[in-house]
Design a protein around this motif. Structure first.
Motif, PDB file in Angstrom:
ATOM      1  N   HIS A 151      -2.450  -3.327  -0.878  1.00 33.53           N
ATOM      2  CA  HIS A 151      -2.277  -2.411   0.258  1.00 33.53           C
ATOM      3  C   HIS A 151      -2.866  -1.060  -0.117  1.00 33.53           C
ATOM      4  N   GLY A 152      -3.307  -0.334   0.886  1.00 33.79           N
ATOM      5  CA  GLY A 152      -3.710   1.046   0.673  1.00 33.79           C
ATOM      6  C   GLY A 152      -5.122   1.258   0.168  1.00 33.79           C
ATOM      7  N   VAL A 153      -5.951   0.218   0.169  1.00 32.60           N
ATOM      8  CA  VAL A 153      -7.338   0.400  -0.246  1.00 32.60           C
ATOM      9  C   VAL A 153      -8.051   1.155   0.879  1.00 32.60           C
ATOM     10  N   PRO A 154      -8.686   2.274   0.569  1.00 28.79           N
ATOM     11  CA  PRO A 154      -9.337   3.049   1.637  1.00 28.79           C
ATOM     12  C   PRO A 154     -10.455   2.252   2.304  1.00 28.79           C
ATOM     13  N   THR A 155     -10.556   2.417   3.605  1.00 29.02           N
ATOM     14  CA  THR A 155     -11.619   1.750   4.356  1.00 29.02           C
ATOM     15  C   THR A 155     -12.805   2.700   4.502  1.00 29.02           C
ATOM     16  N   ARG A 156     -13.937   2.166   4.820  1.00 29.84           N
ATOM     17  CA  ARG A 156     -15.124   2.985   5.047  1.00 29.84           C
ATOM     18  C   ARG A 156     -14.905   3.849   6.292  1.00 29.84           C
ATOM     19  N   PRO A 157     -15.463   5.050   6.329  1.00 29.27           N
ATOM     20  CA  PRO A 157     -15.248   5.944   7.484  1.00 29.27           C
ATOM     21  C   PRO A 157     -15.657   5.303   8.818  1.00 29.27           C
ATOM     22  N   GLU A 158     -16.688   4.475   8.787  1.00 30.55           N
ATOM     23  CA  GLU A 158     -17.164   3.839  10.020  1.00 30.55           C
ATOM     24  C   GLU A 158     -16.203   2.775  10.544  1.00 30.55           C
ATOM     25  N   MET A 159     -15.292   2.341   9.696  1.00 30.34           N
ATOM     26  CA  MET A 159     -14.324   1.306  10.074  1.00 30.34           C
ATOM     27  C   MET A 159     -12.923   1.896  10.253  1.00 30.34           C
TER      28      MET A 159
END
Length: 152
Positions: A78-86
């Motif tokens: 949990h908590g893995v950052p997503t790409r800004p576009e997503m």
């Protein structure tokens, strides 16, 4: 191993998707249920090359991380950052009509799993280029991760 290549696995995910409601409570993270559906739509559009996504640089290279994420029998953290576009709070698609967004996700899953593809796979931001087998394993795991986020 479960994958969107397997019709039973695909049907299971779509059945679980239909249990999500706009007010479904999350178990972790910041997304609402509506944002999660749009996040999956955006991610699948990136897989088909319809939406661009910035690459992630990692010191291990794409193959080791991909193998661990797709083929070790562990759940994604949990908590893995997503790409800004997503990320629906930054550059991702904003939710509109929940039911329409869910229908779009169902259609994207169907499109990804057709034998005759009307697209060429895009590059994954972390794993790079992948064959059908890896994309459909990733698709299953990504949907499963977010459906579990909303207890379904």
């Amino acid at each position: 191993m479960k994958s969107l290549l397997n019709n039973l696995d695909k049907r299971e995910l779509l059945r679980r998707l239909r249990l999500v409601r706009p007010d479904s409570a999350r178990r972790w993270g910041k997304m609402t249920a509506a944002q999660m559906v749009c996040h999956l739509n955006d991610s699948f559009k990136a897989a088909t090359g319809e939406k661009s996504v910035s690459p992630v640089n990692n010191i291990f290279g794409p193959n080791l991380i991909k193998w661990v994420a797709l083929y070790l029998p562990i759940r994604w953290p949990h908590g893995v950052p997503t790409r800004p576009e997503m990320n629906q709070e930054i550059g991702g698609t904003k939710p509109t009509d929940f039911e329409a967004d869910v229908r779009e996700l169902e259609e994207l899953v169907d499109r990804l799993t057709r034998a005759d593809k009307d697209f060429s796979w895009g590059g994954h931001p972390l794993f790079g280029a992948m064959p059908d087998r890896d994309w459909l394993r990733w698709g299953y795991l990504h949907m499963d991760h977010h459906l579990r986020q909303f207890s379904v």
